[in-house]
Write an enzyme that holds these catalytic residues in place. Sequence first.
Site, PDB file in Angstrom:
ATOM      1  N   SER A  29       0.824  -1.316  -0.081  1.00 11.80           N
ATOM      2  CA  SER A  29      -0.132  -0.105   0.002  1.00 11.80           C
ATOM      3  C   SER A  29       0.873   1.300  -0.005  1.00 11.80           C
ATOM      4  O   SER A  29       1.999   1.138  -0.310  1.00 11.80           O
ATOM      5  CB  SER A  29      -1.008  -0.063   1.148  1.00 11.80           C
ATOM      6  OG  SER A  29      -1.964   0.899   1.104  1.00 11.80           O
ATOM      7  N   ASN A  30       0.230   2.300   0.340  1.00 10.60           N
ATOM      8  CA  ASN A  30       0.978   3.612   0.366  1.00 10.60           C
ATOM      9  C   ASN A  30       0.808   4.638   1.468  1.00 10.60           C
ATOM     10  O   ASN A  30      -0.377   3.998   2.284  1.00 10.60           O
ATOM     11  CB  ASN A  30       1.002   4.283  -1.061  1.00 10.60           C
ATOM     12  CG  ASN A  30      -0.581   4.597  -1.282  1.00 10.60           C
ATOM     13  OD1 ASN A  30      -1.178   5.795  -0.669  1.00 10.60           O
ATOM     14  ND2 ASN A  30      -1.153   4.194  -2.104  1.00 10.60           N
ATOM     15  N   ARG A  31       1.261   5.540   1.483  1.00 15.38           N
ATOM     16  CA  ARG A  31       1.206   6.412   2.847  1.00 15.38           C
ATOM     17  C   ARG A  31      -0.012   7.534   2.615  1.00 15.38           C
ATOM     18  O   ARG A  31      -0.160   8.434   3.451  1.00 15.38           O
ATOM     19  CB  ARG A  31       2.383   7.307   3.061  1.00 15.38           C
ATOM     20  CG  ARG A  31       3.520   6.438   3.474  1.00 15.38           C
ATOM     21  CD  ARG A  31       4.803   7.294   4.214  1.00 15.38           C
ATOM     22  NE  ARG A  31       5.683   6.456   4.015  1.00 15.38           N
ATOM     23  CZ  ARG A  31       6.272   5.541   5.070  1.00 15.38           C
ATOM     24  NH1 ARG A  31       5.419   5.524   6.127  1.00 15.38           N
ATOM     25  NH2 ARG A  31       7.423   5.004   4.921  1.00 15.38           N
ATOM     26  N   ALA A  95      -4.820   7.672  -3.989  1.00 15.25           N
ATOM     27  CA  ALA A  95      -3.425   7.364  -4.336  1.00 15.25           C
ATOM     28  C   ALA A  95      -3.526   5.836  -4.789  1.00 15.25           C
ATOM     29  O   ALA A  95      -3.396   4.757  -3.979  1.00 15.25           O
ATOM     30  CB  ALA A  95      -2.555   7.397  -3.214  1.00 15.25           C
TER      31      ALA A  95
END
Length: 220
Positions: A29-31, A95
């Site tokens: 995943s991402n931030r 995102a």
Amino acid sequence: IKVGPLSGRHVVVTSGPTQEPIDPVRFISNRSSGAQGTAIAAALRDLGARVSFITGPAEVAAPNGVEVIRVETARQMRDAVEAALPADAAVMAAAVADWKVANEADRKMKKDGSGRMPVLEFTENPDILAWVSRSGPDRPRLVVGFAAETDAVVDNATAKRRRKGCDWIVANDVSTGSGTFGGADNTVTLISESGAEAWPRMSKEEVARKLAGRIAEALA
Ligand code: C5P
């Protein structure tokens, strides 16, 4: 539903990160916190829009008074956007992971004692923004994308607007020290066919209200 300049309008908003599974217990995943997308959905609601809020697993709570559609993967997000259309406008603030794991395991991967490390292979995810921008007769009248850039923000985002086929790009500076990711503030440049307009640093709520106001003008 409130009464305002967006009364009777339907807006699709994507927000938050996506999660791409590696195996049943692990993911990539991402931030993204989902803060900016959530603020945009709330601001559109406050101007009277009916909002379909399609969100990955975000840190911040979804707003009240919008239809919340929860997804995990990019593929699920794409399908949710398709199901939510037609819409007058689409704001793609999620995102979305660019890649998904091609060799996803259907059982938990385990250390086998051989010392061999797992190797992940990737395949490209659908580009939801590019797809909505070219979705034919159902295309929303106004499609807004985001661009997180660390350098040459206006040049890169201007090129991205063309490449993706969207109407506007909200470019934000996510270089180290900008504090954008997970922070309260955002410094954005709104890029449209008519050029680039730099907005001063302001809270994500203020960015959302200003953007929602512009969307209302564009749809009027
Ligand atoms: O190409 P890039 O990821 O920088 O583009 C960012 C914009 O494209 C954002 O609006 C994001 O929500 C959207 N996007 C998307 N689907 C993807 C990748 C990005 O909708 N697979």
